[in-house]
Scaffold this motif. Structure first.
Motif, PDB file in Angstrom:
ATOM      1  N   ALA A  10      38.540  44.661  41.407  1.00  0.00           N
ATOM      2  CA  ALA A  10      38.666  44.436  39.966  1.00  0.00           C
ATOM      3  C   ALA A  10      37.699  43.340  39.535  1.00  0.00           C
ATOM      4  O   ALA A  10      37.981  42.150  39.694  1.00  0.00           O
ATOM      5  N   PRO A  11      36.531  43.709  38.999  1.00  0.00           N
ATOM      6  CA  PRO A  11      35.552  42.692  38.576  1.00  0.00           C
ATOM      7  C   PRO A  11      35.813  42.220  37.147  1.00  0.00           C
ATOM      8  O   PRO A  11      36.426  42.917  36.330  1.00  0.00           O
ATOM      9  N   ASP A  12      35.338  41.006  36.849  1.00  0.00           N
ATOM     10  CA  ASP A  12      35.214  40.545  35.466  1.00  0.00           C
ATOM     11  C   ASP A  12      33.837  40.976  34.972  1.00  0.00           C
ATOM     12  O   ASP A  12      32.813  40.596  35.553  1.00  0.00           O
ATOM     13  N   LEU A  13      33.798  41.766  33.915  1.00  0.00           N
ATOM     14  CA  LEU A  13      32.519  42.193  33.353  1.00  0.00           C
ATOM     15  C   LEU A  13      31.779  40.998  32.745  1.00  0.00           C
ATOM     16  O   LEU A  13      32.392  39.987  32.389  1.00  0.00           O
ATOM     17  N   PRO A  14      30.445  41.069  32.625  1.00  0.00           N
ATOM     18  CA  PRO A  14      29.688  39.973  32.010  1.00  0.00           C
ATOM     19  C   PRO A  14      30.221  39.627  30.619  1.00  0.00           C
ATOM     20  O   PRO A  14      30.447  40.513  29.794  1.00  0.00           O
ATOM     21  N   GLY A  51      39.927  45.568  29.925  1.00  0.00           N
ATOM     22  CA  GLY A  51      39.619  45.865  28.542  1.00  0.00           C
ATOM     23  C   GLY A  51      38.858  44.747  27.858  1.00  0.00           C
ATOM     24  O   GLY A  51      38.281  43.864  28.496  1.00  0.00           O
ATOM     25  N   GLY A  52      38.861  44.763  26.513  1.00  0.00           N
ATOM     26  CA  GLY A  52      38.095  43.818  25.728  1.00  0.00           C
ATOM     27  C   GLY A  52      38.929  42.659  25.220  1.00  0.00           C
ATOM     28  O   GLY A  52      39.906  42.256  25.845  1.00  0.00           O
ATOM     29  N   SER A  53      38.547  42.103  24.079  1.00  0.00           N
ATOM     30  CA  SER A  53      39.209  40.949  23.486  1.00  0.00           C
ATOM     31  C   SER A  53      39.212  39.797  24.487  1.00  0.00           C
ATOM     32  O   SER A  53      38.170  39.437  25.021  1.00  0.00           O
ATOM     33  N   ASN A  54      40.383  39.201  24.765  1.00  0.00           N
ATOM     34  CA  ASN A  54      40.494  38.088  25.714  1.00  0.00           C
ATOM     35  C   ASN A  54      40.923  38.554  27.096  1.00  0.00           C
ATOM     36  O   ASN A  54      41.527  37.790  27.857  1.00  0.00           O
ATOM     37  N   ASP A  55      40.636  39.767  27.433  1.00  0.00           N
ATOM     38  CA  ASP A  55      41.093  40.336  28.698  1.00  0.00           C
ATOM     39  C   ASP A  55      40.212  39.860  29.856  1.00  0.00           C
ATOM     40  O   ASP A  55      39.094  39.375  29.664  1.00  0.00           O
ATOM     41  N   ASN A  56      40.725  40.001  31.060  1.00  0.00           N
ATOM     42  CA  ASN A  56      39.941  39.873  32.282  1.00  0.00           C
ATOM     43  C   ASN A  56      40.658  40.642  33.376  1.00  0.00           C
ATOM     44  O   ASN A  56      41.718  41.230  33.142  1.00  0.00           O
ATOM     45  N   ALA A  57      40.089  40.674  34.569  1.00  0.00           N
ATOM     46  CA  ALA A  57      40.638  41.502  35.637  1.00  0.00           C
ATOM     47  C   ALA A  57      42.054  41.094  36.024  1.00  0.00           C
ATOM     48  O   ALA A  57      42.896  41.941  36.335  1.00  0.00           O
ATOM     49  N   ALA A  58      42.336  39.785  35.994  1.00  0.00           N
ATOM     50  CA  ALA A  58      43.662  39.315  36.398  1.00  0.00           C
ATOM     51  C   ALA A  58      44.733  39.680  35.388  1.00  0.00           C
ATOM     52  O   ALA A  58      45.901  39.861  35.746  1.00  0.00           O
ATOM     53  N   ILE A  59      44.367  39.798  34.120  1.00  0.00           N
ATOM     54  CA  ILE A  59      45.346  40.098  33.072  1.00  0.00           C
ATOM     55  C   ILE A  59      45.735  41.573  33.115  1.00  0.00           C
ATOM     56  O   ILE A  59      46.905  41.921  33.316  1.00  0.00           O
ATOM     57  N   SER A  60      44.771  42.451  32.913  1.00  0.00           N
ATOM     58  CA  SER A  60      45.092  43.885  32.846  1.00  0.00           C
ATOM     59  C   SER A  60      45.682  44.414  34.145  1.00  0.00           C
ATOM     60  O   SER A  60      46.529  45.307  34.129  1.00  0.00           O
ATOM     61  N   TRP A  61      45.256  43.870  35.272  1.00  0.00           N
ATOM     62  CA  TRP A  61      45.620  44.457  36.561  1.00  0.00           C
ATOM     63  C   TRP A  61      46.519  43.535  37.384  1.00  0.00           C
ATOM     64  O   TRP A  61      46.554  43.619  38.602  1.00  0.00           O
ATOM     65  N   TYR A  62      47.267  42.694  36.696  1.00  0.00           N
ATOM     66  CA  TYR A  62      48.081  41.678  37.350  1.00  0.00           C
ATOM     67  C   TYR A  62      49.010  42.258  38.422  1.00  0.00           C
ATOM     68  O   TYR A  62      49.173  41.694  39.498  1.00  0.00           O
ATOM     69  N   ARG A  63      49.613  43.398  38.148  1.00  0.00           N
ATOM     70  CA  ARG A  63      50.616  43.958  39.063  1.00  0.00           C
ATOM     71  C   ARG A  63      50.052  44.988  40.035  1.00  0.00           C
ATOM     72  O   ARG A  63      50.785  45.515  40.870  1.00  0.00           O
ATOM     73  N   MET A  64      48.780  45.309  39.938  1.00  0.00           N
ATOM     74  CA  MET A  64      48.272  46.481  40.649  1.00  0.00           C
ATOM     75  C   MET A  64      47.851  46.194  42.093  1.00  0.00           C
ATOM     76  O   MET A  64      47.742  47.131  42.892  1.00  0.00           O
ATOM     77  N   PHE A  65      47.620  44.951  42.445  1.00  0.00           N
ATOM     78  CA  PHE A  65      47.183  44.649  43.810  1.00  0.00           C
ATOM     79  C   PHE A  65      48.320  44.843  44.804  1.00  0.00           C
ATOM     80  O   PHE A  65      48.107  45.340  45.913  1.00  0.00           O
TER      81      PHE A  65
END
Length: 291
Positions: A63-67, A38-52
């Protein structure tokens, strides 16, 4: 030290003149699952921390970090969801992935919907957590006008206000999550760390600038969302203070192959706040689409 979720490894892909950080998990031979933060201060590791660990046993998790977010560098933020969707299509090509199940949260849900609309052959199914892009304005007309004016401020002022706001990321988290105690401490720490990163929030600022029109949202997909025939699961907290539930409800009614799951006593980050329920519903949904 930045957060690396259990079961994930960090890789970099040269793309569009920069380097994209991509968190990977699972087996490369398994069905691809693309996760869009998502947006704000998010990144791939935050939103998807438990999904791997949850999906890595039977999926190739990407899970990429968007530009403008996280560890991706050298690429200017892309702004609106259509440009970000095109970027994801190029990223999938660069990774050698033809088609994937795509999950997106908030801004990432908006991007995922645009990916399914603009590049339908890329998307096997959609899992959307409180997706953006399904509303005609922010709040009432006065709130929306104020948000539009704020987004039009010169960059130096915007960066100064963002830096000030990021000093109070704990308060921001409480404004997004219904019950902060449901959040993993590692995620909370990374959210704070991301807020202090130089250039933090730039990607989200550009996204809002692209989407906020003077009288309404430029990214509202409700008039055309019924054209998206991709099998879709909507997952939305009933106490979401950021993205109104009515957008997901209406989109699920309009789309030919969509269903909505709502979660009581749950805020905006439903995949983290209601983790077990999210995994259960997502697995059941993927079973129906063979994903």
């Amino acid at each position: 030290m930045t957060l690396l979720p259990h079961g994930a490894r960090s890789e970099y892909l040269d793309l569009d003149g920069g380097r994209v950080r991509v968190l990977r998990g699972g087996s490369a031979d398994a069905p691809p699952l693309l996760l869009v933060h998502g947006g704000s201060n998010d990144n791939a590791a935050i939103s998807w921390y438990r999904m791997f660990t949850e999906f890595g046993s039977d999926h190739s998790v990407i899970a990429p970090d968007l530009p403008g977010f996280g560890g991706t560098v050298g690429i200017e933020p892309l702004g609106g969801p259509a440009a970000q969707a095109d970027f994801l299509s190029r990223l999938l090509s660069g990774l050698g992935v033809e088609r994937a199940v795509v999950a997106g949260v908030s801004m990432g849900g908006d991007v995922a919907l645009n990916l399914a609309r603009r590049h339908p052959d890329r998307v096997r199914a959609l899992v959307l957590i409180a997706p953006g892009g399904l509303g005609d304005r922010v709040g009432n007309r006065f709130t929306h006008r104020a948000a539009w004016w704020a987004a039009r401020m010169p960059d130096p002022l915007l960066f100064r206000f963002s830096a000030l706001a990021n000093r109070f990321v704990g308060l921001a988290l409480r404004a997004v999550v219904h019950d902060v105690s449901t959040m993993p401490p590692e995620v909370v720490a990374e959210f704070r760390r991301e807020g202090r990163r130089p250039g933090a929030s730039l990607g989200y600022l550009r996204y809002n600038q692209a989407n906020l029109g003077p009288h309404g949202m430029r990214n509202d997909l409700l008039p055309v969302v019924g054209e998206i025939s991709t099998p879709t699961l909507f997952f939305h907290g009933e106490r979401d203070p950021i993205v109104p539930l009515r957008g997901s409800r209406r989109a699920a009614e309009l789309m030919p192959d969509a269903r909505l799951v709502t979660v009581p006593e749950c805020g905006h980050w439903a995949q983290l706040e209601a983790h077990d329920r999210f995994v259960e519903e997502t697995r059941a949904f993927l079973d129906t689409v063979g994903g």
